[in-house]
Design an enzyme around this catalytic site. Sequence first.
Site, short mmCIF file in Angstrom:
data_model
loop_
_atom_site.label_atom_id
_atom_site.label_comp_id
_atom_site.label_asym_id
_atom_site.label_seq_id
_atom_site.Cartn_x
_atom_site.Cartn_y
_atom_site.Cartn_z
NE ARG A 101 -3.82 0.66 1.94
CZ ARG A 101 -5.03 0.71 2.50
NH1 ARG A 101 -5.24 1.43 3.58
NH2 ARG A 101 -6.03 0.05 1.95
CB CYS A 265 -14.01 0.95 0.02
SG CYS A 265 -13.33 2.62 0.19
N1 CP Z 1 -11.19 -0.24 2.51
C1 CP Z 1 -9.90 -0.29 2.93
O1 CP Z 1 -8.95 -0.50 2.16
O2 CP Z 1 -9.75 -0.08 4.27
P1 CP Z 1 -8.37 0.19 5.04
O3 CP Z 1 -7.84 1.51 4.52
O4 CP Z 1 -8.74 0.24 6.48
O5 CP Z 1 -7.41 -0.92 4.72
N1 NVA Z 2 -10.06 6.71 -1.37
C1 NVA Z 2 -9.66 6.23 -0.06
C2 NVA Z 2 -9.90 4.76 0.06
C3 NVA Z 2 -9.55 4.18 1.41
C4 NVA Z 2 -9.72 2.69 1.47
C5 NVA Z 2 -8.22 6.58 0.20
O1 NVA Z 2 -7.39 6.42 -0.71
O2 NVA Z 2 -7.91 7.04 1.30
#
Ligand code: CP
Ligand code: NVA
Length: 305
Positions: A101, A265
């Site tokens: 991430r 999400c």
């Molecule tokens: N929806 C999602 O990716 O949640 P987190 O940011 O908590 O991992």
């Molecule tokens: N658009 C949001 C999604 C989080 C799961 C972000 O990137 O923070």
Amino acid sequence: MHTNFKGRDLLTLAELTPEDLTHVLDVAEAPAARWPSFAGSSAALIFMKPSLRTRVSFEVGCVQLGVHPIVMGPYDAFSRHETVHDTIKVLERYVDLIVLRTFAHSHVEEVAEHASVPVINALTDDFHPCQGLADLLTIRQHKGALQGLRLAYVGDGNNMAHTYLLAGALAGMDVVVATPEGYEPARHAVAQASDLAARYVTGSRFEVMRDPAAAVAGADVVVTDTWASMGQEEEHDRRLRDFAGYQVDAAVMGKADPAAIFMHCLPAHRGEEVSDEVIDSARSVVFDEAENRLHAQRAWMSLVL
Ligand code: CP
Ligand code: NVA
């Protein structure tokens, strides 16, 4: 027939064919007795941004497959001026899978370029394919099928909007996005969705518009996401003003098909992009989505390992 999955990366969803997608969703629904075991394998889970769902669902999914998860933050990887190349050349000597991430999408692309082990994008500024798989699984479970549905996304044209465009293209769903001026999804994502839909003749159509009510009219799935994504925290107040009128509330949901479901999400900002009344309603499937992260990611890992 789906293509071979072993060793493949998951960076955007555009790497999948419609048959691949169906296969991943089918594998995600396999009972525990059919899960393979990769005992002795390890996975590096690297988080340059915060996470609740992604971190926990990947850790649990790894454990369910006998894979040892090693969770790392920004102090562990890509720190101390070590290059991406050197970091990956070291990691791949230890682990069988890299989950990342991060911020720039080019970061995960660079990691994938150097890695001899499969790489999974666990969210970048541009795409969130793991959430896309989980959401398609959730929609299929609630609606029975994906082909021919209309998904309306109301809010910021961000990584989730891009992901729904690609997901819709593969699944044969129409995707309508309503954003305020200046917050439209990137042109490259809309173009890529149109290319995918044309390549696989899935019949999906895409539209970007201003009016949330028009976007949601007759929709089978209504989706929103935060107005200020991770990395945009200092823009929060300005965005709150710019997104006035874009909250998914009962009036907006009232325009959708009477059997429409609501998705997010998470994390949700109640009172901003969604009202309590909608997220807490019987039409809201947000916790099924969260659960399906686990099933979709376990399926993907079991196919690529
Ligand atoms: N929806 C999602 O990716 O949640 P987190 O940011 O908590 O991992
Ligand atoms: N658009 C949001 C999604 C989080 C799961 C972000 O990137 O923070």
